[in-house]
Scaffold this motif. Structure first.
Motif, PDB file in Angstrom:
ATOM      1  N   LEU A 273       0.852  -1.183   0.000  1.00 24.21           N
ATOM      2  CA  LEU A 273       0.000   0.000   0.000  1.00 24.21           C
ATOM      3  C   LEU A 273       0.890   1.237   0.000  1.00 24.21           C
ATOM      4  CD1 LEU A 273      -2.936   0.987   0.053  1.00 24.21           C
ATOM      5  CD2 LEU A 273      -2.767   1.077   2.539  1.00 24.21           C
ATOM      6  N   ARG A 274       0.746   2.035  -1.033  1.00 26.24           N
ATOM      7  CA  ARG A 274       1.510   3.276  -1.149  1.00 26.24           C
ATOM      8  C   ARG A 274       0.578   4.437  -0.838  1.00 26.24           C
ATOM      9  NH1 ARG A 274       5.744   5.916  -4.452  1.00 26.24           N
ATOM     10  NH2 ARG A 274       5.092   8.093  -4.517  1.00 26.24           N
ATOM     11  N   ILE A 275       1.016   5.287   0.070  1.00 29.86           N
ATOM     12  CA  ILE A 275       0.255   6.479   0.428  1.00 29.86           C
ATOM     13  C   ILE A 275       1.069   7.700   0.019  1.00 29.86           C
ATOM     14  CG2 ILE A 275      -0.835   7.798   2.288  1.00 29.86           C
ATOM     15  CD1 ILE A 275      -2.059   5.042   2.050  1.00 29.86           C
ATOM     16  N   ASP A 276       0.443   8.621  -0.679  1.00 32.99           N
ATOM     17  CA  ASP A 276       1.054   9.907  -0.999  1.00 32.99           C
ATOM     18  C   ASP A 276       0.278  10.975  -0.233  1.00 32.99           C
ATOM     19  OD1 ASP A 276       3.083   9.139  -2.899  1.00 32.99           O
ATOM     20  OD2 ASP A 276       1.455   8.734  -4.325  1.00 32.99           O
ATOM     21  N   TYR A 277       0.958  11.608   0.717  1.00 34.40           N
ATOM     22  CA  TYR A 277       0.339  12.677   1.504  1.00 34.40           C
ATOM     23  C   TYR A 277       0.441  13.977   0.719  1.00 34.40           C
ATOM     24  CZ  TYR A 277       0.479   9.257   5.230  1.00 34.40           C
ATOM     25  OH  TYR A 277       0.304   8.126   5.975  1.00 34.40           O
ATOM     26  N   MET A 278      -0.694  14.574   0.437  1.00 31.18           N
ATOM     27  CA  MET A 278      -0.741  15.789  -0.377  1.00 31.18           C
ATOM     28  C   MET A 278      -0.698  17.067   0.471  1.00 31.18           C
ATOM     29  SD  MET A 278      -0.803  14.083  -2.969  1.00 31.18           S
ATOM     30  CE  MET A 278      -1.527  13.898  -4.550  1.00 31.18           C
ATOM     31  N   ARG A 279      -1.304  17.015   1.643  1.00 32.18           N
ATOM     32  CA  ARG A 279      -1.332  18.168   2.542  1.00 32.18           C
ATOM     33  C   ARG A 279      -1.810  17.691   3.915  1.00 32.18           C
ATOM     34  NH1 ARG A 279      -6.312  19.804   3.903  1.00 32.18           N
ATOM     35  NH2 ARG A 279      -8.044  19.067   2.658  1.00 32.18           N
ATOM     36  N   PRO A 280      -1.588  18.493   4.963  1.00 32.62           N
ATOM     37  CA  PRO A 280      -2.087  18.097   6.289  1.00 32.62           C
ATOM     38  C   PRO A 280      -3.619  18.122   6.316  1.00 32.62           C
ATOM     39  CG  PRO A 280      -0.495  19.906   6.450  1.00 32.62           C
ATOM     40  CD  PRO A 280      -0.829  19.729   4.994  1.00 32.62           C
ATOM     41  N   ALA A 281      -4.194  17.226   7.074  1.00 31.70           N
ATOM     42  CA  ALA A 281      -5.644  17.249   7.280  1.00 31.70           C
ATOM     43  C   ALA A 281      -5.993  18.498   8.084  1.00 31.70           C
ATOM     44  CB  ALA A 281      -6.085  15.995   8.031  1.00 31.70           C
TER      45      ALA A 281
ATOM     46  N   SER B  56     -10.066  19.647  -0.762  1.00 32.04           N
ATOM     47  CA  SER B  56      -8.978  19.057  -1.540  1.00 32.04           C
ATOM     48  C   SER B  56      -8.507  17.767  -0.879  1.00 32.04           C
ATOM     49  CB  SER B  56      -7.818  20.042  -1.701  1.00 32.04           C
ATOM     50  OG  SER B  56      -7.252  20.337  -0.455  1.00 32.04           O
ATOM     51  N   VAL B  57      -7.772  16.990  -1.640  1.00 27.77           N
ATOM     52  CA  VAL B  57      -7.335  15.672  -1.190  1.00 27.77           C
ATOM     53  C   VAL B  57      -6.216  15.800  -0.153  1.00 27.77           C
ATOM     54  CG1 VAL B  57      -6.282  13.510  -1.965  1.00 27.77           C
ATOM     55  CG2 VAL B  57      -8.002  14.636  -3.379  1.00 27.77           C
ATOM     56  N   VAL B  58      -6.345  15.050   0.933  1.00 29.42           N
ATOM     57  CA  VAL B  58      -5.329  14.983   1.982  1.00 29.42           C
ATOM     58  C   VAL B  58      -4.265  13.969   1.585  1.00 29.42           C
ATOM     59  CG1 VAL B  58      -4.904  14.297   4.385  1.00 29.42           C
ATOM     60  CG2 VAL B  58      -6.916  15.690   3.811  1.00 29.42           C
ATOM     61  N   ALA B  59      -4.699  12.803   1.082  1.00 26.81           N
ATOM     62  CA  ALA B  59      -3.768  11.745   0.688  1.00 26.81           C
ATOM     63  C   ALA B  59      -4.415  10.853  -0.357  1.00 26.81           C
ATOM     64  CB  ALA B  59      -3.376  10.906   1.902  1.00 26.81           C
ATOM     65  N   THR B  60      -3.581  10.220  -1.167  1.00 29.23           N
ATOM     66  CA  THR B  60      -4.058   9.222  -2.122  1.00 29.23           C
ATOM     67  C   THR B  60      -3.361   7.901  -1.810  1.00 29.23           C
ATOM     68  OG1 THR B  60      -2.347   9.732  -3.760  1.00 29.23           O
ATOM     69  CG2 THR B  60      -4.444  10.927  -3.950  1.00 29.23           C
ATOM     70  N   ALA B  61      -3.965   6.812  -2.268  1.00 28.28           N
ATOM     71  CA  ALA B  61      -3.397   5.486  -2.015  1.00 28.28           C
ATOM     72  C   ALA B  61      -3.585   4.607  -3.244  1.00 28.28           C
ATOM     73  CB  ALA B  61      -4.084   4.833  -0.819  1.00 28.28           C
ATOM     74  N   THR B  62      -2.613   3.748  -3.464  1.00 27.03           N
ATOM     75  CA  THR B  62      -2.734   2.674  -4.448  1.00 27.03           C
ATOM     76  C   THR B  62      -2.191   1.431  -3.780  1.00 27.03           C
ATOM     77  OG1 THR B  62      -0.572   3.195  -5.409  1.00 27.03           O
ATOM     78  CG2 THR B  62      -2.501   4.144  -6.489  1.00 27.03           C
ATOM     79  N   GLY B  63      -2.858   0.313  -4.000  1.00 26.49           N
ATOM     80  CA  GLY B  63      -2.420  -0.881  -3.312  1.00 26.49           C
ATOM     81  C   GLY B  63      -2.775  -2.164  -4.001  1.00 26.49           C
ATOM     82  N   ALA B  64      -2.146  -3.228  -3.497  1.00 28.27           N
ATOM     83  CA  ALA B  64      -2.414  -4.594  -3.941  1.00 28.27           C
ATOM     84  C   ALA B  64      -2.786  -5.406  -2.698  1.00 28.27           C
ATOM     85  CB  ALA B  64      -1.189  -5.185  -4.628  1.00 28.27           C
ATOM     86  N   PHE B  65      -3.797  -6.230  -2.842  1.00 24.51           N
ATOM     87  CA  PHE B  65      -4.324  -7.010  -1.729  1.00 24.51           C
ATOM     88  C   PHE B  65      -4.512  -8.456  -2.134  1.00 24.51           C
ATOM     89  CE2 PHE B  65      -5.170  -2.726  -0.664  1.00 24.51           C
ATOM     90  CZ  PHE B  65      -5.321  -2.662   0.722  1.00 24.51           C
ATOM     91  N   VAL B  66      -4.305  -9.365  -1.197  1.00 21.52           N
ATOM     92  CA  VAL B  66      -4.592 -10.772  -1.435  1.00 21.52           C
ATOM     93  C   VAL B  66      -6.092 -10.907  -1.656  1.00 21.52           C
ATOM     94  CG1 VAL B  66      -4.636 -13.074  -0.384  1.00 21.52           C
ATOM     95  CG2 VAL B  66      -2.695 -11.547   0.025  1.00 21.52           C
TER      96      VAL B  66
END
Length: 140
Positions: free
Chosen positions: A85-93, A126-136
């Protein structure tokens, strides 16, 4: 959310104690999509000077929402676990506001599901963070 989806969501939350401790709640669930929210809580502040929620709490909310989206996908049977799971933090909440997340499981292979998600403040500016991931995931 249908009664069946509500029951599945409740079982999912009861199986994850940290989700309950963080106050996470489903707002929508079904067809490979999940939406959750986490209320602002001073116990989760990462920077006492600004009152901003710690990134770890945001990560936990995104991870849980992504896992729920996988389990809600019509081609997945059973439970799931995070592979990556990759999280990209765009700005503080924004201090004092709940954090909302929405995730979509967009591809399911024989054993892996792929998900995209985002976290926003309750005012949706606006977006606080985005995520992309792989799951079983075991395909039906």
């Amino acid at each position: 959310m249908s009664e069946k989806e509500r029951k599945a969501a409740q079982q999912f939350m009861e199986a994850i104690p940290h989700a309950k401790a963080l106050g996470m709640q489903f707002t929508s669930l079904g067809d490979g999509c999940a939406e959750m929210k986490m209320p602002y809580d001073q116990r989760f502040i990462g920077d006492p000077e600004t009152g901003v929620i710690h990134g770890g709490a945001v990560f936990a909310l995104l991870d849980t929402t992504c896992g729920a989206a996988v389990m809600a996908h019509p081609d997945v049977k059973g439970t799931t676990a995070t592979i990556d799971l990759r999280i990209d933090y765009m700005r503080p909440a924004t201090p004092g506001q709940s954090i909302r997340t929405r995730a979509t499981c967009y591809r399911v292979t024989r054993s892996v599901a792929f998900v995209r998600a985002e976290a926003l403040d309750e005012d949706d500016t606006s977006v606080v963070a985005t995520a992309t991931g792989a799951f079983v995931a075991e395909k039906k």
